[in-house]
Design a protein around this motif. Structure first.
Motif, PDB file in Angstrom:
ATOM      1  N   LYS A 127       0.873  -1.171  -0.110  1.00 46.01           N
ATOM      2  CA  LYS A 127      -0.014  -0.152  -0.139  1.00 46.01           C
ATOM      3  C   LYS A 127       0.796   1.319   0.079  1.00 46.01           C
ATOM      4  O   LYS A 127       0.620   2.262  -0.683  1.00 46.01           O
ATOM      5  CB  LYS A 127      -0.882   0.092   1.282  1.00 46.01           C
ATOM      6  N   MET A 128       1.964   1.420   0.789  1.00 46.06           N
ATOM      7  CA  MET A 128       2.768   2.144   0.818  1.00 46.06           C
ATOM      8  C   MET A 128       3.680   2.670  -0.347  1.00 46.06           C
ATOM      9  O   MET A 128       3.954   3.746  -0.747  1.00 46.06           O
ATOM     10  CB  MET A 128       3.522   2.241   2.123  1.00 46.06           C
ATOM     11  N   LEU A 129       3.703   1.532  -1.260  1.00 44.12           N
ATOM     12  CA  LEU A 129       4.600   1.822  -2.469  1.00 44.12           C
ATOM     13  C   LEU A 129       3.850   2.256  -3.595  1.00 44.12           C
ATOM     14  O   LEU A 129       4.275   2.870  -4.373  1.00 44.12           O
ATOM     15  CB  LEU A 129       5.201   0.392  -2.875  1.00 44.12           C
ATOM     16  N   LEU A 130       2.391   1.978  -3.512  1.00 43.35           N
ATOM     17  CA  LEU A 130       1.428   2.563  -4.450  1.00 43.35           C
ATOM     18  C   LEU A 130       1.485   4.131  -4.539  1.00 43.35           C
ATOM     19  O   LEU A 130       1.763   4.505  -3.510  1.00 43.35           O
ATOM     20  CB  LEU A 130       0.038   2.094  -4.127  1.00 43.35           C
ATOM     21  N   PRO A 131       1.671   4.515  -5.661  1.00 45.76           N
ATOM     22  CA  PRO A 131       1.673   6.046  -5.851  1.00 45.76           C
ATOM     23  C   PRO A 131       0.431   6.525  -5.165  1.00 45.76           C
ATOM     24  O   PRO A 131      -0.874   5.967  -5.230  1.00 45.76           O
ATOM     25  CB  PRO A 131       1.729   6.207  -7.375  1.00 45.76           C
ATOM     26  N   LYS A 132       0.351   7.695  -4.401  1.00 43.69           N
ATOM     27  CA  LYS A 132      -0.764   8.274  -3.792  1.00 43.69           C
ATOM     28  C   LYS A 132      -1.723   8.847  -4.797  1.00 43.69           C
ATOM     29  O   LYS A 132      -1.105   9.861  -5.607  1.00 43.69           O
ATOM     30  CB  LYS A 132      -0.165   9.206  -2.739  1.00 43.69           C
ATOM     31  N   VAL A 133      -2.799   8.429  -4.604  1.00 42.65           N
ATOM     32  CA  VAL A 133      -3.788   9.004  -5.706  1.00 42.65           C
ATOM     33  C   VAL A 133      -4.397  10.252  -4.821  1.00 42.65           C
ATOM     34  O   VAL A 133      -4.627  10.272  -3.692  1.00 42.65           O
ATOM     35  CB  VAL A 133      -5.099   7.923  -5.816  1.00 42.65           C
ATOM     36  N   GLN A 134      -4.037  11.438  -5.693  1.00 45.82           N
ATOM     37  CA  GLN A 134      -4.652  12.531  -5.181  1.00 45.82           C
ATOM     38  C   GLN A 134      -5.930  12.708  -5.201  1.00 45.82           C
ATOM     39  O   GLN A 134      -6.710  12.411  -6.340  1.00 45.82           O
ATOM     40  CB  GLN A 134      -4.062  13.975  -5.982  1.00 45.82           C
ATOM     41  N   GLN A 135      -6.455  12.775  -3.956  1.00 42.15           N
ATOM     42  CA  GLN A 135      -8.103  12.881  -4.017  1.00 42.15           C
ATOM     43  C   GLN A 135      -8.598  14.093  -3.775  1.00 42.15           C
ATOM     44  O   GLN A 135      -8.026  14.993  -2.972  1.00 42.15           O
ATOM     45  CB  GLN A 135      -8.553  12.044  -2.963  1.00 42.15           C
TER      46      GLN A 135
END
Lengths: 255, 189, 189
Positions: A71-79
């Motif tokens: 989860k931490m490696l996934l790029p953060k989706v800007q919400q």
């Protein structure tokens, strides 16, 4: 970076995690999940996997760590919405904190126990006069709530319960204590038989008996006579026939 | 005068019984009201404490028990048979502290906190009479709720559950706040 | 000051041991000479005696023992017997009714009817003088036959066992039929 984890025994996955966090001198609130997960995996690979129960618990935690890691490696989706993204480590941190707290409290308790163990108690020493003092039981007061009809009702309900409980098969077995076959008579018979035959087969003796009850009473008689020393028995092999021998005492006693 | 007599009776009872005696029982035997008796005993406790005595009275969950003072231990081990206390391993202590602070608690809850199966630890604690069943949870399966015993209080020198060493909740809150702040910072990056 | 400390040690030892302790042993534990210890204890004995205390120290053949004062007996009897409130529980009532109607009866027979061990119940009824041994059954083991006591009859104001309310006759007929069937079965074996 990998730190050799000595194969210490950890009480559980949380215990191991706390150890790793401590060893790496990292903040519990900001766990470098990749490093810790790697070290964790390294440790459990070295574990004795024979204890499946314990192993499975360590594996569950491993899966949790890997899940957080991914989860931490996934790029953060800007919400766009205001909802804040939750740190995937949050739940784990809470669990670790709670566990750490009780671990800490257990050391506090340990200290308390050491202090308390210095106080000695005394066993009861109730003087004989008091121990032996027996209060008169007031039968009248004891029975004050009980009337004859009530006693009768209780008896009826007990008997009814018993009837309800009767096993349709076993109940047909009959009861030994009501049996007409008299044990003393049977013992007399066995003694006479023994005097006549001196040495004889237990099976043969039983074959002469009519019905289950007689067989049982004969068996009881044999047991009683062994106890009295009138006869003794021998059996070569288990399930073999038993040989009964009459012990002639007439000479020793000298009548 | 009257009080002196009651004190003598309390002393005689606690000495004879050796075990913890509930205040209600003491009051019934002395034939006096419970509150007066409790006051008198607490007064005695203070006096035993102040005076240079070898024994003291302790309170355990509303019951009273007589025992030696801790500083008599050195003398006593030279003469008395000291009962072997069960050595509690770290696992047992950890489980016990969870039960002590979170009671009444089910085994599952204990296991959730510890992260491991805890049957063995709980059974041992029950065997040592430090923990006992205090009820059932009314959910399917009716799991047993565990709590600590009077023996636990005695073993750890704790008067009642309120006297358990404090979980430093303030400190805990601080930690939590700190953590949240940190996380906030992280997320803001 | 020093004496106070020794007195405390003596108190702690005599309390913990609960039995007579030889002066030599006391002296060894306290690490002091025997004569001084003896003097100090005798002094304590006087003080315990003078003060309104519930306990005292007695000397027995050069040994010392802590025990309650004789005038505490009444109080102690009350505390020792408080829990023993005599009541006829359901279990006792059930057992009593079986004995009353089926006497003379053995414990085994009672247990067969009740379906559970009944030692405790029978013993209690004997203790309460409601039930007593009325003979022995002449089978191996010679089991005791129990019956009700005169005290039992007196309490119900009945002259003899025949005055017990009857098991209703219809039911009795049923029982008889059952019994006959059983006999028949036995003969058929």
């Amino acid at each position: 970076m990998s730190i050799k984890v000595k194969l210490e025994v950890f009480e559980g996955p949380l215990d191991l995690l706390l150890h790793l966090i401590d060893k790496n001198k990292v903040n519990i609130y900001d766990i470098p999940i990749i490093t810790i997960a790697e070290q964790y995996m390294e440790y459990i690979q070295g574990m004795d996997s024979k204890d499946l129960d314990l192993m499975s618990e360590f594996l569950v935690m491993a899966a949790t760590l890997l899940n957080i890691k991914s989860k931490m490696l996934l790029p953060k989706v800007q919400q766009d919405d205001t909802e804040e993204e939750e740190d995937p480590r949050k739940e784990l941190v809470e669990r670790l904190l709670e566990y750490k707290l009780y671990k800490y409290m257990s050391f506090e308790l340990k200290d308390k126990q050491i202090d308390a163990s210095r106080m000695l108690f005394k066993r009861a020493t109730i003087p004989e006069e008091i121990k032996e003092f027996k209060e008169e039981v007031d039968t009248g007061a004891l029975l004050s709530d009980l009337s004859l009809p009530k006693l009768h009702a209780i008896f009826r309900s007990v008997m009814k319960k018993q009837v309800d409980k009767i096993d349709p098969i076993r109940s047909k077995f009959g009861r030994i204590e009501k049996e007409e076959v008299n044990l003393n008579e049977k013992m007399e018979f066995i003694v006479n038989y023994a005097i006549q035959h001196k040495k004889f087969s237990f099976r043969k003796l039983l074959e002469r008996q009519r019905g289950k009850i007689e067989v049982i009473v004969t068996f009881l008689g044999v047991l009683e006579l062994i106890k009295m020393g009138t006869i003794w028995i021998m059996q070569e092999e288990i399930f073999d026939d038993i040989t009964i021998t009459y012990v002639d005492r007439s000479n020793e006693i000298g009548n | 005068m009257e009080i002196k007599k009651i004190e003598a009776q309390v002393e005689a009872i606690l000495f004879t019984m050796g075990e913890a005696v509930e205040c209600e029982k003491l009051a019934a035997a002395i034939e006096h009201d419970v509150e007066t008796i409790r006051k008198i005993i607490r007064n005695m406790m203070d006096r035993y404490e102040e005076e240079d005595r070898g024994i003291q009275i302790i309170e355990l969950d509303g019951a009273f028990q007589m025992c030696t003072k801790a500083d008599m231990y050195e003398t006593l081990i030279r003469i008395a048979h000291i009962p072997k206390k069960h050595v509690l391993t770290d696992v047992l202590l950890e489980t016990l502290s969870i039960i002590a602070y979170k009671q009444p608690i089910t085994k599952i809850e204990i296991e959730t906190i510890r992260g491991v199966k805890s049957d063995h630890a709980v059974n041992k604690l029950v065997e040592y009479n430090l923990v006992c069943e205090v009820g059932r949870l009314s959910v399917p399966g009716k799991p047993i709720l565990f709590g600590t015993t009077e023996e636990f209080l005695r073993n750890f020198g704790i008067q009642s559950l309120e006297d358990l060493p404090m979980v430093n909740s303030e400190k805990l809150e601080d930690f939590k706040l700190e953590a949240e702040e940190e996380m906030q910072l992280k997320l803001d990056i």
